[in-house]
Design a protein around this motif. Structure first.
Motif, PDB file in Angstrom:
ATOM      1  N   VAL A  78       0.826  -1.208   0.000  1.00 29.17           N
ATOM      2  CA  VAL A  78       0.000   0.000   0.000  1.00 29.17           C
ATOM      3  C   VAL A  78       0.860   1.257   0.000  1.00 29.17           C
ATOM      4  O   VAL A  78       0.602   2.217  -0.733  1.00 29.17           O
ATOM      5  CB  VAL A  78      -0.946   0.004   1.220  1.00 29.17           C
ATOM      6  CG1 VAL A  78      -1.696   1.328   1.327  1.00 29.17           C
ATOM      7  CG2 VAL A  78      -1.922  -1.153   1.123  1.00 29.17           C
ATOM      8  N   GLY A  79       1.889   1.277   0.820  1.00 32.00           N
ATOM      9  CA  GLY A  79       2.737   2.454   0.974  1.00 32.00           C
ATOM     10  C   GLY A  79       3.511   2.342   2.266  1.00 32.00           C
ATOM     11  O   GLY A  79       3.640   1.263   2.842  1.00 32.00           O
ATOM     12  N   ASP A 106       2.009   9.036  -6.642  1.00 28.65           N
ATOM     13  CA  ASP A 106       1.737   8.162  -7.781  1.00 28.65           C
ATOM     14  C   ASP A 106       1.676   6.691  -7.390  1.00 28.65           C
ATOM     15  O   ASP A 106       0.902   5.918  -7.959  1.00 28.65           O
ATOM     16  CB  ASP A 106       2.802   8.353  -8.866  1.00 28.65           C
ATOM     17  CG  ASP A 106       2.656   9.674  -9.590  1.00 28.65           C
ATOM     18  OD1 ASP A 106       1.561  10.263  -9.527  1.00 28.65           O
ATOM     19  OD2 ASP A 106       3.642  10.119 -10.209  1.00 28.65           O
ATOM     20  N   PHE A 107       2.515   6.287  -6.421  1.00 28.52           N
ATOM     21  CA  PHE A 107       2.490   4.873  -6.029  1.00 28.52           C
ATOM     22  C   PHE A 107       1.148   4.507  -5.413  1.00 28.52           C
ATOM     23  O   PHE A 107       0.610   3.431  -5.676  1.00 28.52           O
ATOM     24  CB  PHE A 107       3.621   4.548  -5.044  1.00 28.52           C
ATOM     25  CG  PHE A 107       3.631   3.090  -4.648  1.00 28.52           C
ATOM     26  CD1 PHE A 107       4.197   2.144  -5.485  1.00 28.52           C
ATOM     27  CD2 PHE A 107       3.050   2.663  -3.465  1.00 28.52           C
ATOM     28  CE1 PHE A 107       4.179   0.788  -5.149  1.00 28.52           C
ATOM     29  CE2 PHE A 107       3.036   1.318  -3.115  1.00 28.52           C
ATOM     30  CZ  PHE A 107       3.601   0.376  -3.957  1.00 28.52           C
ATOM     31  N   LEU A 108       0.598   5.381  -4.590  1.00 22.82           N
ATOM     32  CA  LEU A 108      -0.695   5.093  -3.972  1.00 22.82           C
ATOM     33  C   LEU A 108      -1.793   4.954  -5.022  1.00 22.82           C
ATOM     34  O   LEU A 108      -2.717   4.147  -4.855  1.00 22.82           O
ATOM     35  CB  LEU A 108      -1.067   6.196  -2.979  1.00 22.82           C
ATOM     36  CG  LEU A 108      -0.588   6.029  -1.530  1.00 22.82           C
ATOM     37  CD1 LEU A 108       0.928   5.906  -1.454  1.00 22.82           C
ATOM     38  CD2 LEU A 108      -1.058   7.183  -0.672  1.00 22.82           C
ATOM     39  N   ARG A 109      -1.702   5.708  -6.104  1.00 18.66           N
ATOM     40  CA  ARG A 109      -2.724   5.659  -7.152  1.00 18.66           C
ATOM     41  C   ARG A 109      -2.557   4.471  -8.097  1.00 18.66           C
ATOM     42  O   ARG A 109      -3.497   4.075  -8.769  1.00 18.66           O
ATOM     43  CB  ARG A 109      -2.693   6.961  -7.958  1.00 18.66           C
ATOM     44  CG  ARG A 109      -3.236   8.161  -7.208  1.00 18.66           C
ATOM     45  CD  ARG A 109      -3.329   9.372  -8.120  1.00 18.66           C
ATOM     46  NE  ARG A 109      -2.019   9.941  -8.413  1.00 18.66           N
ATOM     47  CZ  ARG A 109      -1.474  10.926  -7.719  1.00 18.66           C
ATOM     48  NH1 ARG A 109      -2.115  11.453  -6.677  1.00 18.66           N
ATOM     49  NH2 ARG A 109      -0.281  11.401  -8.047  1.00 18.66           N
ATOM     50  N   ARG A 110      -1.360   3.914  -8.140  1.00 20.31           N
ATOM     51  CA  ARG A 110      -1.089   2.841  -9.095  1.00 20.31           C
ATOM     52  C   ARG A 110      -1.841   1.572  -8.713  1.00 20.31           C
ATOM     53  O   ARG A 110      -1.814   1.149  -7.559  1.00 20.31           O
ATOM     54  CB  ARG A 110       0.410   2.552  -9.105  1.00 20.31           C
ATOM     55  CG  ARG A 110       0.886   1.799 -10.323  1.00 20.31           C
ATOM     56  CD  ARG A 110       2.380   1.575 -10.233  1.00 20.31           C
ATOM     57  NE  ARG A 110       2.674   0.184  -9.943  1.00 20.31           N
ATOM     58  CZ  ARG A 110       3.833  -0.254  -9.474  1.00 20.31           C
ATOM     59  NH1 ARG A 110       4.791   0.602  -9.179  1.00 20.31           N
ATOM     60  NH2 ARG A 110       4.021  -1.527  -9.261  1.00 20.31           N
ATOM     61  N   PRO A 111      -2.532   0.940  -9.649  1.00 26.45           N
ATOM     62  CA  PRO A 111      -3.275  -0.281  -9.309  1.00 26.45           C
ATOM     63  C   PRO A 111      -2.336  -1.461  -9.074  1.00 26.45           C
ATOM     64  O   PRO A 111      -1.210  -1.476  -9.604  1.00 26.45           O
ATOM     65  CB  PRO A 111      -4.161  -0.507 -10.530  1.00 26.45           C
ATOM     66  CG  PRO A 111      -3.435   0.165 -11.650  1.00 26.45           C
ATOM     67  CD  PRO A 111      -2.741   1.350 -11.055  1.00 26.45           C
ATOM     68  N   PRO A 112      -2.765  -2.446  -8.298  1.00 28.43           N
ATOM     69  CA  PRO A 112      -1.938  -3.638  -8.101  1.00 28.43           C
ATOM     70  C   PRO A 112      -1.944  -4.506  -9.362  1.00 28.43           C
ATOM     71  O   PRO A 112      -2.818  -4.340 -10.202  1.00 28.43           O
ATOM     72  CB  PRO A 112      -2.639  -4.342  -6.925  1.00 28.43           C
ATOM     73  CG  PRO A 112      -4.039  -3.838  -6.941  1.00 28.43           C
ATOM     74  CD  PRO A 112      -3.987  -2.449  -7.508  1.00 28.43           C
ATOM     75  N   VAL A 136      -4.291   3.050   3.400  1.00 27.99           N
ATOM     76  CA  VAL A 136      -4.954   1.746   3.481  1.00 27.99           C
ATOM     77  C   VAL A 136      -6.437   1.880   3.144  1.00 27.99           C
ATOM     78  O   VAL A 136      -7.000   1.089   2.369  1.00 27.99           O
ATOM     79  CB  VAL A 136      -4.762   1.124   4.879  1.00 27.99           C
ATOM     80  CG1 VAL A 136      -5.629  -0.126   5.046  1.00 27.99           C
ATOM     81  CG2 VAL A 136      -3.294   0.783   5.118  1.00 27.99           C
ATOM     82  N   ALA A 137      -7.089   2.882   3.726  1.00 30.29           N
ATOM     83  CA  ALA A 137      -8.519   3.080   3.471  1.00 30.29           C
ATOM     84  C   ALA A 137      -8.790   3.327   1.987  1.00 30.29           C
ATOM     85  O   ALA A 137      -9.738   2.783   1.416  1.00 30.29           O
ATOM     86  CB  ALA A 137      -9.039   4.240   4.310  1.00 30.29           C
ATOM     87  N   ARG A 138      -7.953   4.131   1.348  1.00 26.88           N
ATOM     88  CA  ARG A 138      -8.142   4.403  -0.079  1.00 26.88           C
ATOM     89  C   ARG A 138      -7.862   3.170  -0.924  1.00 26.88           C
ATOM     90  O   ARG A 138      -8.526   2.943  -1.947  1.00 26.88           O
ATOM     91  CB  ARG A 138      -7.245   5.569  -0.509  1.00 26.88           C
ATOM     92  CG  ARG A 138      -7.656   6.887   0.125  1.00 26.88           C
ATOM     93  CD  ARG A 138      -6.880   8.057  -0.450  1.00 26.88           C
ATOM     94  NE  ARG A 138      -7.256   9.305   0.210  1.00 26.88           N
ATOM     95  CZ  ARG A 138      -6.932  10.513  -0.233  1.00 26.88           C
ATOM     96  NH1 ARG A 138      -6.218  10.645  -1.343  1.00 26.88           N
ATOM     97  NH2 ARG A 138      -7.308  11.591   0.424  1.00 26.88           N
ATOM     98  N   ALA A 139      -6.894   2.377  -0.520  1.00 24.58           N
ATOM     99  CA  ALA A 139      -6.611   1.143  -1.246  1.00 24.58           C
ATOM    100  C   ALA A 139      -7.811   0.202  -1.191  1.00 24.58           C
ATOM    101  O   ALA A 139      -8.175  -0.426  -2.198  1.00 24.58           O
ATOM    102  CB  ALA A 139      -5.378   0.459  -0.666  1.00 24.58           C
TER     103      ALA A 139
END
Length: 397
Positions: free
Chosen positions: A193-194, A237-243, A284-287
């Motif tokens: 997640v980050g 950008d990492f938080l926005r990137r999809p898994p 985490v919540a946004r993920a």
């Protein structure tokens, strides 16, 4: 089959050792944790690991330092393995193998490269048992990110037919494993997640060199999150990137922590720590909101009102959150998570798997499977090609 799992995370603060007895066949349950030990690493050794990982060792010394730390950490890992066997009252000769994750000093999935040190040959010599190590390289070779790997264990040990569960590991980096009700392996979703403790511990060390971490989150609990800094941190950008995705200290490490500390130097430290705890929880919540599938609107869904994600106007599938890693002992982090996630947020210990032992237990299971010639990862969670591989290299006793 008794297998010792060894783990040292991105914080490099200790070697976790778990001696677990597994079934002889493919099934993971029932299993028994026979002993767990957390062996702290001396602070000078931690600083050497962090310095190497941050690229702060001069070019002409870097290879010598890498080789020296590989040997030193191998000795520490071997000591931890011997200690956990002694605690369990189990002779090393009765242990099938030692499975060692090692200490990550570089992880660059964009280059299909990773490096974990902690010399496996040293462990084999000191323990007299086969050693399985270097788990991440095969996943990367198969096109994956080499992380996260613990979801294989989470699915085997924690999936439940009647409850959708999120396993959240708050180590140096925060990562999640989503286990839908009755999850088949192909339905598990997992990704980094980050940052979690990497930045929290890093800024504290930068501003208060005598303090290694915020004990129990006491400082962060006294502070107030700064809205402007929180917004800036979340613009990532990492938080926005999809898994699938993974990260580490190369992105959220010493350099980033020191830069934050320098910007904040004239303001209350407790507020910075509170902001970083909020940052990790909000990420985490946004993920969960952005990357987990919406809960189907069925009559038998558990308490839909309590699992509604009101911010996104959709129903969350998460019915329980199990938290492990060092962050599970940080009251500020747990409070921030509880404020942002509608499902109950509880320490993993309450599931029957001790939070502190979970990652070492994961590598114990992966080591058992490697010995038996069984797959030991979930390739879709890392982006690796199907079918599942057998990760890890075996150093004979």
């Amino acid at each position: 089959m008794k297998v010792i799992g060894l783990m040292s995370g991105t914080s490099a603060d200790a070697v976790d050792a778990a001696l677990v007895e597994w079934p002889e066949g493919e099934a993971a349950r029932p299993f028994a944790l026979l002993a767990f030990a957390e062996t702290p690493l001396p602070e000078p050794l931690q600083e050497r690991v962090h310095g190497l990982a941050a690229g702060r060792v001069a070019g002409e010394r870097a290879l010598a330092e890498l080789a020296a730390l590989d040997v030193l950490l191998g000795e520490r890992f071997a000591e931890a393995a011997r200690d956990v066997a002694a605690r369990a009252g189990v002779a090393l000769g009765d242990v099938a193998a030692v499975a060692s994750h090692g200490q990550t000093v570089a992880h660059h999935p964009e280059q299909r490269a990773t490096l974990q040190i902690g010399n496996a040959a040293r462990i084999a010599e000191r323990c007299g048992r086969p050693v399985i190590s270097d788990f991440r390289s095969r996943d990367l070779a198969a096109g994956g990110e080499g992380a996260p790997l613990a979801p294989f264990f989470h699915h085997a040990a924690l999936a439940d037919a009647g409850e959708g569960r999120l396993v959240l590991n708050l180590g140096g980096i925060a990562n999640v494993t989503w286990l839908p009700r009755g999850a088949r392996a192909a339905e598990v979703l997992a990704f980094d997640v980050g940052p979690a403790n990497a930045l929290l511990d890093g800024v504290l060390r930068a501003l208060r060199p005598g303090e290694r971490f915020d004990e129990g989150g006491a400082r962060a609990l006294r502070g107030q999150p700064d809205a402007a800094l929180l917004a800036a941190l979340l613009d990532d950008d990492f938080l926005r990137r999809p898994p699938p995705k993974s990260t580490g200290r190369e992105r959220y490490g010493m350099r980033e922590a020191e830069a934050l500390a320098q910007r904040w130097r004239q303001r209350p430290l407790d507020d910075l720590l509170a902001t970083l705890a909020a940052f990790s929880a909000e990420a985490v919540a946004r993920a969960c909101r952005d990357f987990l599938p919406a809960q189907p609107d069925t009559a038998d869904s558990a308490d839909a009102a309590n699992t509604a994600d009101t911010a996104a106007g959709r129903q969350s599938p998460v019915e329980r959150v199990w938290v492990c890693g060092g962050g599970a002992r940080n009251a500020a982090s747990m409070a921030q998570l509880s404020a942002r996630l509608a499902a109950p947020v509880r320490p993993l210990d309450e599931s029957g798997v001790p939070a502190a032992a979970a990652e070492a237990m994961a590598f114990s299971l992966m080591g058992r499977n490697a010995l038996l010639g069984l797959p030991n990862h979930l390739p879709h969670t890392t982006g690796a090609q199907a079918p599942p591989r057998i990760l890890g290299q075996i150093t004979p006793a």
